[in-house]
Design a protein around this motif. Structure first.
Motif, PDB file in Angstrom:
ATOM      1  N   CYS A  75       0.833  -1.207   0.000  1.00 29.49           N
ATOM      2  CA  CYS A  75       0.000   0.000   0.000  1.00 29.49           C
ATOM      3  C   CYS A  75       0.869   1.259   0.000  1.00 29.49           C
ATOM      4  O   CYS A  75       0.546   2.245  -0.673  1.00 29.49           O
ATOM      5  CB  CYS A  75      -0.963   0.006   1.179  1.00 29.49           C
ATOM      6  SG  CYS A  75      -2.315  -1.170   0.995  1.00 29.49           S
ATOM      7  N   GLY A  78       2.314   1.484  -3.578  1.00 28.72           N
ATOM      8  CA  GLY A  78       1.215   1.819  -4.490  1.00 28.72           C
ATOM      9  C   GLY A  78       0.733   3.249  -4.310  1.00 28.72           C
ATOM     10  O   GLY A  78       0.491   3.966  -5.285  1.00 28.72           O
ATOM     11  N   GLY A  79       0.620   3.683  -3.070  1.00 33.41           N
ATOM     12  CA  GLY A  79       0.215   5.069  -2.805  1.00 33.41           C
ATOM     13  C   GLY A  79       1.239   6.061  -3.334  1.00 33.41           C
ATOM     14  O   GLY A  79       0.878   7.099  -3.904  1.00 33.41           O
ATOM     15  N   CYS A  82       0.800   6.309  -7.068  1.00 34.18           N
ATOM     16  CA  CYS A  82      -0.378   7.128  -7.398  1.00 34.18           C
ATOM     17  C   CYS A  82      -0.048   8.606  -7.239  1.00 34.18           C
ATOM     18  O   CYS A  82      -0.410   9.427  -8.083  1.00 34.18           O
ATOM     19  CB  CYS A  82      -1.565   6.745  -6.516  1.00 34.18           C
ATOM     20  SG  CYS A  82      -2.295   5.153  -6.899  1.00 34.18           S
ATOM     21  N   GLY A 171      -0.447   1.887  -9.523  1.00 30.96           N
ATOM     22  CA  GLY A 171      -0.408   2.107  -8.078  1.00 30.96           C
ATOM     23  C   GLY A 171      -1.617   1.499  -7.393  1.00 30.96           C
ATOM     24  O   GLY A 171      -1.503   0.885  -6.327  1.00 30.96           O
ATOM     25  N   ILE A 172      -2.775   1.656  -8.012  1.00 35.66           N
ATOM     26  CA  ILE A 172      -4.004   1.061  -7.474  1.00 35.66           C
ATOM     27  C   ILE A 172      -3.877  -0.464  -7.449  1.00 35.66           C
ATOM     28  O   ILE A 172      -4.290  -1.114  -6.481  1.00 35.66           O
ATOM     29  CB  ILE A 172      -5.241   1.494  -8.302  1.00 35.66           C
ATOM     30  CG1 ILE A 172      -5.441   3.008  -8.251  1.00 35.66           C
ATOM     31  CG2 ILE A 172      -6.488   0.733  -7.869  1.00 35.66           C
ATOM     32  CD1 ILE A 172      -5.777   3.552  -6.887  1.00 35.66           C
ATOM     33  N   ILE A 175      -1.898  -1.452  -4.458  1.00 35.49           N
ATOM     34  CA  ILE A 175      -2.710  -1.312  -3.246  1.00 35.49           C
ATOM     35  C   ILE A 175      -3.686  -2.481  -3.129  1.00 35.49           C
ATOM     36  O   ILE A 175      -3.839  -3.081  -2.059  1.00 35.49           O
ATOM     37  CB  ILE A 175      -3.445   0.047  -3.234  1.00 35.49           C
ATOM     38  CG1 ILE A 175      -2.429   1.181  -3.068  1.00 35.49           C
ATOM     39  CG2 ILE A 175      -4.513   0.085  -2.141  1.00 35.49           C
ATOM     40  CD1 ILE A 175      -2.992   2.570  -3.303  1.00 35.49           C
ATOM     41  N   GLY A 178      -1.927  -5.494  -2.031  1.00 34.96           N
ATOM     42  CA  GLY A 178      -1.714  -5.421  -0.587  1.00 34.96           C
ATOM     43  C   GLY A 178      -2.950  -5.848   0.178  1.00 34.96           C
ATOM     44  O   GLY A 178      -2.867  -6.599   1.151  1.00 34.96           O
TER      45      GLY A 178
END
Length: 184
Positions: A75, A78-79, A82, A171-172, A175, A178
């Motif tokens: 996460c 990925g965050g 983003c 990125g999503i 996440i 995760g």
């Protein structure tokens, strides 16, 4: 045993494929793609082997926390992807033309390692049922190598058709990967 080995390899390679698909929306040279595939292969295979060894000593501890660590780290990465993608979308066309964005080697190593955390749990399980860990580790590593290349190849194809917003989607994907780790 062969079918079981292939199923373990396929299931564990999905994470490597997803991570490569997510990161592959940025430019990857052939050398960097090979490095990513080798990193994924080594991470998956060695995590399986390490899980087998650690399972002999600390099975309950590993199984209790490995999914939380993977969730948090995926996460986080990925965050960050983003956020970077959002900043790129807001930048001027001139700024975009001046730089070719690539992922650093440390990020590639980090993502390869994090997506291999579930292999620790598999290694523990394989040890409990007395499977030949060397063979399993090698085949799982080879599957991760191929899955990483496939993910990078598909990401390159997709990004050519859909433009710069696909890194945000990547990125999503990390996440969501995760979040999926929480169900393991």
């Amino acid at each position: 045993m062969l079918l079981e080995l292939l199923l373990f390899t396929l299931v564990l390679s999905i994470d490597s494929f997803s991570a490569a698909l997510a990161l592959g929306f940025r430019h990857f040279s052939r050398r960097r793609a090979f490095f990513f595939a080798i990193s994924s292969s080594f991470s998956e295979g060695s995590a399986t082997f390490l899980g087998f060894l650690l399972g002999q000593f600390a099975q309950n501890l590993i199984v209790a926390y490995d999914h939380w660590v993977a969730f948090f780290l995926l996460c986080l990465v990925g965050g960050h992807m983003c956020y970077q993608s959002y900043q790129e979308m807001r930048s001027s066309p001139r700024e975009k033309a001046e730089t070719v964005k690539v992922h650093g080697l440390l990020k590639i190593l980090f993502v390869s390692s994090v997506t291999s955390i579930d292999s620790l749990g598999v290694g523990v399980t394989l040890g409990l049922v007395d499977k030949p860990i060397g063979l399993y580790s090698l085949v799982i590593g080879a599957g991760a190598f191929l899955a990483t290349y496939l993910g990078l190849f598909l990401a390159k194809r997709i990004s050519g058709h859909f433009g710069e917003k696909v890194e945000f989607i990547g990125g999503i994907v990390l996440i969501l990967l995760g979040i999926k780790m929480l169900s393991i």
